[in-house]
Write a protein that holds these residues in place. Structure first.
Motif, PDB file in Angstrom:
ATOM      1  N   UNK B  14      12.075 -24.705  59.935  1.00 17.54           N
ATOM      2  CA  UNK B  14      12.417 -23.363  60.435  1.00 17.54           C
ATOM      3  C   UNK B  14      11.304 -22.806  61.293  1.00 17.54           C
ATOM      4  N   UNK B  15      10.065 -23.038  60.813  1.00 13.97           N
ATOM      5  CA  UNK B  15       8.912 -22.543  61.565  1.00 13.97           C
ATOM      6  C   UNK B  15       8.907 -23.082  62.974  1.00 13.97           C
ATOM      7  N   UNK B  16       9.173 -24.394  63.127  1.00  8.12           N
ATOM      8  CA  UNK B  16       9.180 -25.025  64.444  1.00  8.12           C
ATOM      9  C   UNK B  16      10.294 -24.442  65.324  1.00  8.12           C
ATOM     10  N   UNK B  17      11.421 -24.109  64.668  1.00  8.21           N
ATOM     11  CA  UNK B  17      12.546 -23.569  65.437  1.00  8.21           C
ATOM     12  C   UNK B  17      12.276 -22.146  65.902  1.00  8.21           C
ATOM     13  N   UNK B  18      11.586 -21.385  65.055  1.00  5.56           N
ATOM     14  CA  UNK B  18      11.407 -19.957  65.341  1.00  5.56           C
ATOM     15  C   UNK B  18      10.249 -19.693  66.296  1.00  5.56           C
ATOM     16  N   UNK B  19       9.259 -20.608  66.296  1.00  2.60           N
ATOM     17  CA  UNK B  19       8.056 -20.395  67.100  1.00  2.60           C
ATOM     18  C   UNK B  19       8.368 -20.025  68.554  1.00  2.60           C
ATOM     19  N   UNK B  20       9.197 -20.792  69.270  1.00  2.00           N
ATOM     20  CA  UNK B  20       9.476 -20.416  70.676  1.00  2.00           C
ATOM     21  C   UNK B  20      10.087 -19.031  70.800  1.00  2.00           C
ATOM     22  N   UNK B  21      10.914 -18.657  69.786  1.00  2.00           N
ATOM     23  CA  UNK B  21      11.553 -17.343  69.852  1.00  2.00           C
ATOM     24  C   UNK B  21      10.509 -16.245  69.734  1.00  2.00           C
ATOM     25  N   UNK B  22       9.535 -16.459  68.813  1.00  2.00           N
ATOM     26  CA  UNK B  22       8.465 -15.468  68.645  1.00  2.00           C
ATOM     27  C   UNK B  22       7.673 -15.341  69.944  1.00  2.00           C
ATOM     28  N   UNK B  23       7.345 -16.491  70.543  1.00  2.00           N
ATOM     29  CA  UNK B  23       6.580 -16.464  71.797  1.00  2.00           C
ATOM     30  C   UNK B  23       7.375 -15.770  72.903  1.00  2.00           C
ATOM     31  N   UNK B  24       8.691 -16.040  72.928  1.00  2.00           N
ATOM     32  CA  UNK B  24       9.565 -15.400  73.920  1.00  2.00           C
ATOM     33  C   UNK B  24       9.512 -13.883  73.755  1.00  2.00           C
ATOM     34  N   UNK B  25       9.559 -13.444  72.484  1.00  2.00           N
ATOM     35  CA  UNK B  25       9.483 -12.010  72.199  1.00  2.00           C
ATOM     36  C   UNK B  25       8.183 -11.433  72.741  1.00  2.00           C
ATOM     37  N   UNK B  26       7.092 -12.160  72.543  1.00  2.00           N
ATOM     38  CA  UNK B  26       5.789 -11.680  73.019  1.00  2.00           C
ATOM     39  C   UNK B  26       5.790 -11.558  74.535  1.00  2.00           C
ATOM     40  N   UNK B  27       6.361 -12.557  75.224  1.00  2.00           N
ATOM     41  CA  UNK B  27       6.397 -12.533  76.696  1.00  2.00           C
ATOM     42  C   UNK B  27       7.236 -11.339  77.186  1.00  2.00           C
ATOM     43  N   UNK B  28       8.398 -11.151  76.548  1.00  2.00           N
ATOM     44  CA  UNK B  28       9.269 -10.035  76.941  1.00  2.00           C
ATOM     45  C   UNK B  28       8.560  -8.700  76.727  1.00  2.00           C
ATOM     46  N   UNK B  31       6.134  -8.170  79.456  1.00  2.00           N
ATOM     47  CA  UNK B  31       6.778  -7.813  80.728  1.00  2.00           C
ATOM     48  C   UNK B  31       7.243  -6.363  80.714  1.00  2.00           C
ATOM     49  N   UNK B  32       7.836  -5.952  79.595  1.00  2.00           N
ATOM     50  CA  UNK B  32       8.335  -4.577  79.506  1.00  2.00           C
ATOM     51  C   UNK B  32       7.177  -3.590  79.553  1.00  2.00           C
ATOM     52  N   UNK B  33       6.100  -3.934  78.833  1.00  2.00           N
ATOM     53  CA  UNK B  33       4.983  -2.997  78.713  1.00  2.00           C
ATOM     54  C   UNK B  33       4.186  -2.887  80.003  1.00  2.00           C
ATOM     55  N   UNK B  34       3.955  -4.010  80.660  1.00  2.00           N
ATOM     56  CA  UNK B  34       3.028  -3.994  81.801  1.00  2.00           C
ATOM     57  C   UNK B  34       3.712  -4.222  83.136  1.00  2.00           C
ATOM     58  N   UNK B  36       4.319  -7.066  84.085  1.00  2.00           N
ATOM     59  CA  UNK B  36       3.912  -8.432  84.399  1.00  2.00           C
ATOM     60  C   UNK B  36       3.262  -8.567  85.760  1.00  2.00           C
ATOM     61  N   UNK B  37       2.650  -7.469  86.239  1.00  2.00           N
ATOM     62  CA  UNK B  37       1.998  -7.527  87.543  1.00  2.00           C
ATOM     63  C   UNK B  37       2.984  -7.515  88.687  1.00  2.00           C
ATOM     64  N   UNK B  38       4.267  -7.231  88.388  1.00  2.00           N
ATOM     65  CA  UNK B  38       5.299  -7.276  89.434  1.00  2.00           C
ATOM     66  C   UNK B  38       5.757  -5.879  89.840  1.00  2.00           C
ATOM     67  N   UNK B  39       5.092  -4.841  89.346  1.00  2.00           N
ATOM     68  CA  UNK B  39       5.511  -3.471  89.629  1.00  2.00           C
ATOM     69  C   UNK B  39       5.753  -3.236  91.121  1.00  2.00           C
TER      70      UNK B  39
END
Lengths: 383, 393
Positions: B14-28, B31-34, B36-39
């Motif tokens: 489960x940990x291996x399956x969830x890891x990418x999702x957690x990282x995806x959440x962090x990236x999103x 992007x929402x907060x900053x 992503x330098x694309x303002x």
């Protein structure tokens, strides 16, 4: 199958299907025709108009809500009377010098309740300040361009070529961050206008860079209550046609707040047509007739006792009339389409004793009244 | 040499399956907060609104349903009708969020039988227009109109199918060769229906808000429907094949007729009774061949009256349903889905009847592409094509 559904969109196509009327007759008998004519249906009561609307006439033909004039930084009602007579001093020759500062600014303005237009402005307002002076005055207009596009000020009137505010003459277009001083003598007297003449001309005008330019005759005009009305319109979706029509920018503003005037007093309107995309605008006064001074360059009316005049793009003139009866009287272009799209208002004619109350109702103060009746001989701030 | 993948415990799996999702959440979140330098790449706001149904529920009243399928919330502060600003109320009031919808009620004195135009002005000045081609009261659900609309569906759907089926006794006396001609004819008319259904589905799909992705959705739903029907067909016993095939043809045609019913009902709802009734005659004539197609596989059987009645209902009944939906509650989403399913069903029976033709042709010792088959196919397409002249404008 549903291809014809689409074809239905055109009224002409529907009429064409009259060819099948023999067949249609059979069908409508089968259906008792009641799909289109339900028996005994009573007319609906229209939903009540939204609060704050429909002050004057025209039923539900109105805009919903109110415009935040404070946010806009100008109020069409105030624009009626706020003459900018400049900073006044005398030149060594004795000639009156009037100095004005005009700054081009980009600003989102609310042209109808809740509808914002990305305007280009003189001094942050549309129309720009109403410049007022007397024939023969020396005018010195300092123009600062604080926008991201080149602009000019082109004055109608008589002046040297380099002061004409057009590309290729004098300084031509004033670049962003640029500055130029237009200087010339005010002539001839009349109701004129100024506008930006940078290219593309249409866009620079319809985005809001224009205003009234009134030159009073040396001897002045007879005392009257005076208003300036700039007929304008806005192409909100930039398709080359206007969506909102108005005088002094905000649609239906004077329908929501009728302009107070006194019964029996002379009213003078400086009327300017700076419409873009439509060739002609007009002015029709209800229950009255007026004298008209074409371009305002004569002291005698050029048209007498008329109730409708038309002005092509850039045309202007002066109207004079007096109301015989108290009451609410509409004014609007006799181009019905513009009327229904916002260029409609009314005068609230009251007995002189009721005037203070009428001012309060319109949301204006004694200063507004004073400016309206200040006379046609321009005063100004002393230098 | 590759090492075999390590087998872990359930929790580490489960940990291996969830890891990418957690990282995806962090990236999103980043992007929402900053931004992503694309303002600086963000352009002006895009406003997009799809106007759905425009109805005239009462005299002097217009209702407009709209969906915001743009990327951000939108406000409609002003409404114009026939180039005039008009008062209105919105339900719900205020800004409409992305994918949100609202109903505007406008007290406008519309004129019976004339055209009107409604324009919505957004707070940024964008104009969204809708047309009322012929103003007429939108039919309201009452029992008498319900019954009349049902009758229309009956004329368009059930009656022609039943009439077509009356050729069954005649078809039974035909030779094997002639019968094969009729089956090829069935393929022809089904191919015509498939193309028509595809085009109609695309038209409804074009009416949908953009986020529904109508055009690919039609193709995908049709494809999945074909697959599902073929998978079901694979489990069928050989001896009940002809009746089953007839039912599948009936289902495909039924879904197609549902679309026809939708169109007719909507025509009445749009106020064009004359056109609607003209269409009824056209569709009735156009649909008579459908009955032939449905009973064609049954010539060697005698399934009984009950089965025939059921087949007629399956194929023709949906037209009644469609007329009701189109007249009282038109919904382009459902219309698109039904038509896409219909397309899938028709394609599947084209495949099955086509195989039947190939088998019969083989038994007769003829090549598949012979003049008899081609003739049947052409007659089938031609019948549909030319009778459609009555219903195309």
């Amino acid at each position: 199958m549903s291809a014809w559904l689409r074809s239905l969109r055109s009224r002409r196509d529907v009429l064409r299907t009259g060819l099948g009327s023999a067949a249609a007759l059979v069908g409508s008998v089968a259906l008792g025709q009641s799909a289109t004519h339900p028996a005994g249906h009573t007319p609906a009561t229209p939903t009540p108009p939204v609060k704050g609307g429909a002050h004057a006439g025209h039923g539900n033909n109105l805009m919903v809500g109110k415009v935040d004039h404070a946010r806009n930084g100008f109020d069409p009602m105030e624009v009626l009377t706020d003459w900018d007579t400049g900073q006044v001093s005398r030149l060594p020759s004795g000639q009156v010098l009037r100095e004005y500062t005009m700054t081009a600014l980009e600003k989102d303005i609310e042209i109808a309740p809740g509808v914002f237009f990305p305007a280009w402005t003189y001094n942050g307002r549309v129309p720009g300040p109403t410049l007022r002076c007397t024939e023969g005055d020396r005018l010195r207009i300092t123009f600062n361009n604080h926008t991201s596009h080149p602009h000019t000020i082109h004055f109608h009137g008589v002046h040297p070529a380099e002061m004409d505010g057009v590309p290729g003459a004098g300084p031509g277009e004033i670049p962003p961050g640029g500055r130029f001083v237009y200087e010339f003598d005010a002539e001839p007297f009349g109701c004129h206008l100024y506008h930006c003449h940078a290219t593309s001309l249409k866009r620079h005008i319809h985005k809001g860079m224009y205003g009234a330019f009134i030159v009073d005759p040396k001897g002045g005009r007879p005392p009257a209550r005076e208003f300036v009305m700039v007929q304008n319109a806005f192409d909100t979706n930039f398709d080359g046609g206007n969506e909102v029509y108005a005088v002094n920018t905000v649609g239906f503003e004077f329908a929501r707040r009728p302009i107070p005037i006194k019964k029996g007093e002379l009213v003078r309107i400086y009327l300017v047509n700076i419409l873009e995309f439509d060739l002609i605008n007009s002015f029709h006064l209800h229950a009255n007739f007026f004298n008209y001074y074409d371009t305002g360059t004569t002291l005698e009316p050029t048209l007498r006792i008329v109730d409708t005049i038309m002005q092509a793009q850039g045309q202007r003139g002066i109207l004079e009339f007096t109301y015989k009866y108290p009451g609410n009287f509409m004014f609007h272009p006799h181009i019905s389409e513009f009327t229904e799209l916002g260029w409609m208002g009314s005068f609230q004619v009251v007995e002189p004793v009721n005037y203070a109350a009428a001012l309060r109702e319109a949301g204006v103060d004694a200063g507004w009244d004073r400016r309206a009746t200040g006379g046609s001989t321009a005063g100004g701030r002393r230098a | 040499m590759s090492t075999p993948a390590p087998t872990g415990t359930a929790s580490s799996l489960w940990g291996l399956a969830i890891l990418p999702i957690l990282l995806l959440g962090a990236v999103l979140a980043y992007l929402v907060a900053t931004g992503g330098g694309l303002r600086s790449l963000q352009g002006p706001p895009v406003e997009q609104v799809k106007i759905g149904r425009v109805t005239l529920p009462e005299r002097g009243l217009i209702q407009v349903q709209l969906v915001n399928d743009g990327p951000q919330a939108i406000t409609i502060p002003q409404v114009m009708v026939d180039d005039a600003f008009w008062s209105f109320t919105a339900e719900p009031p205020g800004p409409i969020p992305r994918l949100g919808s609202a109903t505007l009620t406008i007290p406008y004195p519309w004129v019976e039988g004339e055209a009107h135009r409604v324009a919505l002005l957004s707070n940024l000045g964008t104009v969204f227009e809708a047309e009322i081609p012929v103003a007429a009261l939108t039919p309201r659900l009452d029992s008498s109109l319900f019954a009349r609309f049902g009758l229309v569906g009956l004329y368009v759907g059930v009656v022609p199918v039943v009439l077509g089926m009356l050729w069954f006794p005649w078809m039974r006396r035909l030779s094997g060769r002639a019968m094969n001609f009729i089956l090829a004819l069935t393929v022809g008319l089904l191919v015509y229906l498939a193309i028509g259904t595809w085009l109609d589905a695309q038209e409804f799909a074009a009416e949908l808000p953009a986020f529904w992705q109508g055009a690919p959705a039609v193709a995908l739903i049709a494809l999945i429907a074909v697959g599902a029907l073929l998978a079901v067909g694979g489990k069928r016993r050989e001896d009940e094949a002809p009746l089953g095939l007839s039912y599948r043809i009936a289902v495909g045609i039924g879904l197609h007729n549902l679309g026809e019913g939708l169109a007719i009902g909507a025509a009445f709802a749009l106020g064009e009774a004359a056109l609607g009734t003209f269409l009824i005659l056209g569709f009735t004539l156009h649909n008579i061949t459908e009955g032939v197609g449905i009973v064609a596989p049954l010539v060697k059987r005698s399934p009984g009256l009950k089965q025939f009645a059921l087949l007629a209902l399956v194929a023709g009944g949906p037209a009644i349903l469609g007329t009701w939906i189109g007249g009282f509650a038109f919904n382009p989403v459902l219309a698109t889905i039904f038509l896409a399913l219909g397309l899938g069903a028709i394609l599947q029976v084209v495949w099955e009847v086509g195989r039947l033709v190939v088998r019969n042709t083989g038994r007769l010792g003829l090549p598949v592409a012979n003049w008899s088959n081609l003739g049947g196919f052409t007659v089938g397409v031609g019948l549909m094509y030319f009778t459609a002249f009555l219903v195309k404008f």
